[in-house]
Scaffold this motif. Sequence first.
Motif, PDB file in Angstrom:
ATOM      1  N   PRO A 100     -13.368 -33.479 -18.287  1.00 16.22           N
ATOM      2  CA  PRO A 100     -14.579 -32.817 -18.782  1.00 16.22           C
ATOM      3  C   PRO A 100     -15.661 -33.855 -19.078  1.00 16.22           C
ATOM      4  CG  PRO A 100     -12.704 -32.397 -20.249  1.00 16.22           C
ATOM      5  CD  PRO A 100     -12.234 -33.278 -19.141  1.00 16.22           C
ATOM      6  N   ALA A 101     -16.885 -33.500 -18.773  1.00 17.32           N
ATOM      7  CA  ALA A 101     -18.005 -34.421 -18.975  1.00 17.32           C
ATOM      8  C   ALA A 101     -18.252 -34.651 -20.461  1.00 17.32           C
ATOM      9  CB  ALA A 101     -19.255 -33.860 -18.319  1.00 17.32           C
ATOM     10  N   LEU A 102     -18.308 -35.901 -20.836  1.00 18.70           N
ATOM     11  CA  LEU A 102     -18.639 -36.266 -22.207  1.00 18.70           C
ATOM     12  C   LEU A 102     -20.131 -36.558 -22.265  1.00 18.70           C
ATOM     13  CD1 LEU A 102     -15.681 -38.701 -22.999  1.00 18.70           C
ATOM     14  CD2 LEU A 102     -15.896 -36.307 -23.663  1.00 18.70           C
ATOM     15  N   HIS A 103     -20.766 -36.169 -23.357  1.00 15.75           N
ATOM     16  CA  HIS A 103     -22.192 -36.412 -23.530  1.00 15.75           C
ATOM     17  C   HIS A 103     -22.417 -37.110 -24.861  1.00 15.75           C
ATOM     18  CE1 HIS A 103     -22.605 -33.778 -20.189  1.00 15.75           C
ATOM     19  NE2 HIS A 103     -23.899 -33.583 -20.344  1.00 15.75           N
ATOM     20  N   GLN A 104     -23.435 -37.952 -24.880  1.00 14.85           N
ATOM     21  CA  GLN A 104     -23.813 -38.608 -26.126  1.00 14.85           C
ATOM     22  C   GLN A 104     -24.904 -37.790 -26.804  1.00 14.85           C
ATOM     23  OE1 GLN A 104     -24.794 -42.689 -24.964  1.00 14.85           O
ATOM     24  NE2 GLN A 104     -22.994 -43.303 -26.139  1.00 14.85           N
TER      25      GLN A 104
ATOM     26  N   THR B   1     -20.196 -39.047 -29.309  1.00 12.64           N
ATOM     27  CA  THR B   1     -19.842 -38.554 -27.983  1.00 12.64           C
ATOM     28  C   THR B   1     -19.002 -37.297 -28.170  1.00 12.64           C
ATOM     29  OG1 THR B   1     -19.846 -40.805 -27.108  1.00 12.64           O
ATOM     30  CG2 THR B   1     -18.703 -39.120 -25.808  1.00 12.64           C
ATOM     31  N   LEU B   2     -19.439 -36.207 -27.505  1.00  7.28           N
ATOM     32  CA  LEU B   2     -18.730 -34.932 -27.595  1.00  7.28           C
ATOM     33  C   LEU B   2     -18.417 -34.420 -26.193  1.00  7.28           C
ATOM     34  CD1 LEU B   2     -20.936 -33.056 -30.234  1.00  7.28           C
ATOM     35  CD2 LEU B   2     -18.716 -34.119 -30.641  1.00  7.28           C
ATOM     36  N   GLY B   3     -17.253 -33.804 -26.062  1.00  3.61           N
ATOM     37  CA  GLY B   3     -16.888 -33.120 -24.834  1.00  3.61           C
ATOM     38  C   GLY B   3     -17.082 -31.629 -25.016  1.00  3.61           C
ATOM     39  N   PRO B   4     -17.083 -30.866 -23.924  1.00  2.00           N
ATOM     40  CA  PRO B   4     -17.290 -29.416 -24.016  1.00  2.00           C
ATOM     41  C   PRO B   4     -16.312 -28.709 -24.958  1.00  2.00           C
ATOM     42  CG  PRO B   4     -17.337 -30.124 -21.733  1.00  2.00           C
ATOM     43  CD  PRO B   4     -16.921 -31.313 -22.540  1.00  2.00           C
TER      44      PRO B   4
ATOM     45  N   ILE C 114     -24.596 -29.096 -35.807  1.00  2.00           N
ATOM     46  CA  ILE C 114     -25.278 -28.002 -35.119  1.00  2.00           C
ATOM     47  C   ILE C 114     -25.934 -28.615 -33.887  1.00  2.00           C
ATOM     48  CG2 ILE C 114     -27.083 -26.255 -35.271  1.00  2.00           C
ATOM     49  CD1 ILE C 114     -26.595 -26.341 -38.372  1.00  2.00           C
ATOM     50  N   VAL C 115     -25.397 -28.273 -32.719  1.00  2.00           N
ATOM     51  CA  VAL C 115     -25.873 -28.856 -31.468  1.00  2.00           C
ATOM     52  C   VAL C 115     -27.035 -28.013 -30.951  1.00  2.00           C
ATOM     53  CG1 VAL C 115     -25.231 -29.573 -29.132  1.00  2.00           C
ATOM     54  CG2 VAL C 115     -23.539 -29.690 -30.982  1.00  2.00           C
TER      55      VAL C 115
END
Length: 157
Positions: A9-13, A105-108, A136-137
């Motif tokens: 899964p794509a991780l995003h910063q 860094t969070l994944g889905p 809260i994203v």
Amino acid sequence: MSANLPDAPALHQYLTFRLGGLEYALDYSRVQELRPLQALERFAADGEIIGGVAISRGVIMPIVDMRIAFGPRTAQHDPKTDVIILKLSDCVMGMVTDGVTDIVTLGPSQIRPFDHIGEDSDYLLGMGHIHARKLIVIDIDRLMAIRRATLGARHAA
């Protein structure tokens, strides 16, 4: 011979910041830089939420004080107040918050969508969970598009 492994899964910063006692996260790729509020050349105060216009590195941009936009309180500037300079899809603007926290860094699987949110809250992507923190994203482009539309309607009236 290489094995066909499923894509991870794509991780995003995300840049995290505080606002009214809550912690928010926005896509770090939308952050151009962080600047102290006092370091910006500011002029043309336009109202409560729009904290004026500033020049940063030769770019003229509006400054939005999210502390006022998200709560019924007056903004208290302190010498350490940071401005998040955002590079949005259609402009550059500054956003004043209660304070920048860090980069995570969070994944889905770490972001749970909110149930029952209305159209006017489509900028809320979900609740991020990392260790004991809840974030809260938000989709900062959508949020600022709502703010710009609201402000444009006020000026037209």
